[in-house]
Every structure is written in C-alpha cells, then in structure tokens.
Scaffold this active site. Sequence first.
Site, short mmCIF file in Angstrom:
data_model
loop_
_atom_site.label_atom_id
_atom_site.label_comp_id
_atom_site.label_asym_id
_atom_site.label_seq_id
_atom_site.Cartn_x
_atom_site.Cartn_y
_atom_site.Cartn_z
N ASP A 1 -10.83 0.43 -24.32
CA ASP A 1 -11.09 0.40 -22.90
C ASP A 1 -11.25 1.78 -22.29
O ASP A 1 -10.71 2.74 -22.81
CB ASP A 1 -9.87 -0.16 -22.15
CG ASP A 1 -9.78 -1.64 -22.28
OD1 ASP A 1 -10.81 -2.25 -22.55
OD2 ASP A 1 -8.67 -2.16 -22.13
N PRO B 1 0.82 -1.22 0.00
CA PRO B 1 0.00 0.00 0.00
C PRO B 1 0.85 1.27 0.00
O PRO B 1 0.35 2.35 -0.30
CB PRO B 1 -0.84 -0.13 1.28
CG PRO B 1 -0.20 -1.19 2.09
CD PRO B 1 0.61 -2.06 1.18
N GLU C 1 3.73 -6.70 8.32
CA GLU C 1 3.97 -5.26 8.15
C GLU C 1 4.91 -4.97 6.99
O GLU C 1 5.35 -3.85 6.82
CB GLU C 1 4.52 -4.66 9.45
CG GLU C 1 3.64 -4.92 10.66
CD GLU C 1 2.18 -4.55 10.43
OE1 GLU C 1 1.90 -3.41 10.04
OE2 GLU C 1 1.30 -5.43 10.63
N ARG D 1 -4.21 -9.52 -20.21
CA ARG D 1 -5.23 -9.25 -21.23
C ARG D 1 -4.72 -8.30 -22.32
O ARG D 1 -5.32 -8.21 -23.38
CB ARG D 1 -6.52 -8.70 -20.60
CG ARG D 1 -6.39 -7.34 -19.99
CD ARG D 1 -7.68 -6.88 -19.35
NE ARG D 1 -8.73 -6.50 -20.30
CZ ARG D 1 -8.74 -5.36 -20.98
NH1 ARG D 1 -7.78 -4.48 -20.82
NH2 ARG D 1 -9.72 -5.09 -21.81
CL1 6GU Z 1 -0.28 -3.81 -3.63
N1 6GU Z 1 -0.66 -4.58 -1.13
C1 6GU Z 1 -1.29 -4.51 0.04
N2 6GU Z 1 -0.92 -5.32 1.03
N3 6GU Z 1 -2.26 -3.65 0.31
C2 6GU Z 1 -2.61 -2.85 -0.69
C3 6GU Z 1 -2.00 -2.88 -1.93
C4 6GU Z 1 -1.02 -3.77 -2.13
N4 6GU Z 1 -2.57 -1.95 -2.72
C5 6GU Z 1 -3.49 -1.38 -1.97
N5 6GU Z 1 -3.51 -1.91 -0.74
#
Ligand code: 6GU
Length: 239
Positions: free
Chosen positions: A169, A85, A112, A154
């Site tokens: 798209d 994230p 983590e 895709r």
């Molecule tokens: Cl790529 N990994 C994780 N653990 N949480 C996320 C993410 C990725 N993208 C958004 N939230």
Amino acid sequence: MRLDVVTIFPEYLDPLRAALLGRAIDRGLIEIGVHDLRDWTHDVHRAVDDAPYGGGPGMVMKPQIWGDALDQVCGEHTRLVVPTPAGRPFTQQLAHEYAAEKHLVFACGRYEGIDQRVITDAARRMPVDEVSIGDYVLVGGEAAVLVMVEAVVRLLPGVLGNARSAEEDSFSDGLLEGPSYTRPEVWRELAVPEVLRSGNHALIDRWRRDQALERTVERRPELISALPDGSLDKHDRAL
Ligand code: 6GU
C-alpha cells in the site's frame, strides 16, 4: 476482533455490514455491535444533550448516559476510540495498532462533543484515544468510524484476497503509491509506459520506486521529510 459502536444514529453504520466488511463478518473474522445511545436514557424525552457550561453555541452530550453506555459496552480488553476533529491524527500506523486489538469501542459524539469527564473517567480503566480523520469538520463521528473500521479490518489476516496488497500500500514504505495500468496497451491514444511491458522486473521495480518518489515529492512533500534515516537508497534521485 470485536468492534462496538455507540451512536444516536445506528442506521448510519449500516454500511459496516456491506461489501468487504460484511464478508469479514460472514466469515467470522470480526464481530460488530451497533448500539443506540438513547437506549441508556432515563427521561421521557430521551435527551442526550444539554447546554454547555460557560455558555456558547451548540449542545454538549450528557455524561451520565455515556457513562452507563460505556460501562455496559466496554470490557476487560477494550481500547476506546472517540472520533473528534480535536483528536490525534488517524494514520496507517494507528490502523495497524488497532488491527492488533481484541476489542475496539467507538463512541460517536454529535453536536459540540461529549462532556470531557466521560473520556477522563473511561481512561481510568482502559486506553482511550480521541482521534481525528483529517483537518476538516464533520457533523458527527459516524462517518469517521466507517473510515477507521474499513482501514483496520482490511489489515486483518484473511480479509484481503491478496496478502501482498496490504504490504504494498501507499504508506507502507512511507511513500504514496505510483500509477497502475491494465489492458489495453493503447487507449484513447494513451499508451501504457513501455517499461511495464519490458518484462525486466528490476527495471520495473526501479521505475515504480521513481514514480512513487516523484508523486510523493509533488503531492505530500512533508512525507519525504518524515522518512526514517536510510530510507532513500543510492539509486533514488536527489529530491
Ligand atoms: Cl473523527 N469527527 C468529527 N466530528 N469531525 C471530524 C473528525 C472526526 N475528523 C475530522 N473531522
């Protein structure tokens, strides 16, 4: 293209072998390897994580195991993708970049995260991206890998039945796609927009463009601001 995924939950990646992706494998368009990170552990407990330096909640994935795994799975032509994230946003543009690579390796962290030195070390030998699929937090990178692989595969030649569907798209022109309709002409008293049945293709193209603009202004106004200069034609209504 070859794709490898390293994870402590290999069964989570089983959907990679289903449907569209499964067909791409069967037809020799992609090769996929899924590897259990614990295969590279040395201790009897097969431990992959440890307490964070500096304290705090959660656990951090140990560098030695990841280092050995990536040494074995990565090669001469690898681009390494680490879902987190805290990464840069995964976009259609990045999907197109990945679709042009020979070998992608996805390193799925849990807990983590992975000791940052694993990323620093890998980047000495290959391109490495820490990538996020959106502004929310998942438990681990596995679901993000399913999302990214589907978006990339895709785009490969021969994967989609209709080559035009990838070109038309949402995002290919920087706008969201407008609505689609099929038979019947009236359903639950709702009629298909008359213009789509007019047979006037110039008019239909214009209407679809207006629908795409309207929907994008409403749902994703920041995409309008991001359009390159000259993307709006003289018939596009003032936004
Ligand atoms: Cl790529 N990994 C994780 N653990 N949480 C996320 C993410 C990725 N993208 C958004 N939230």
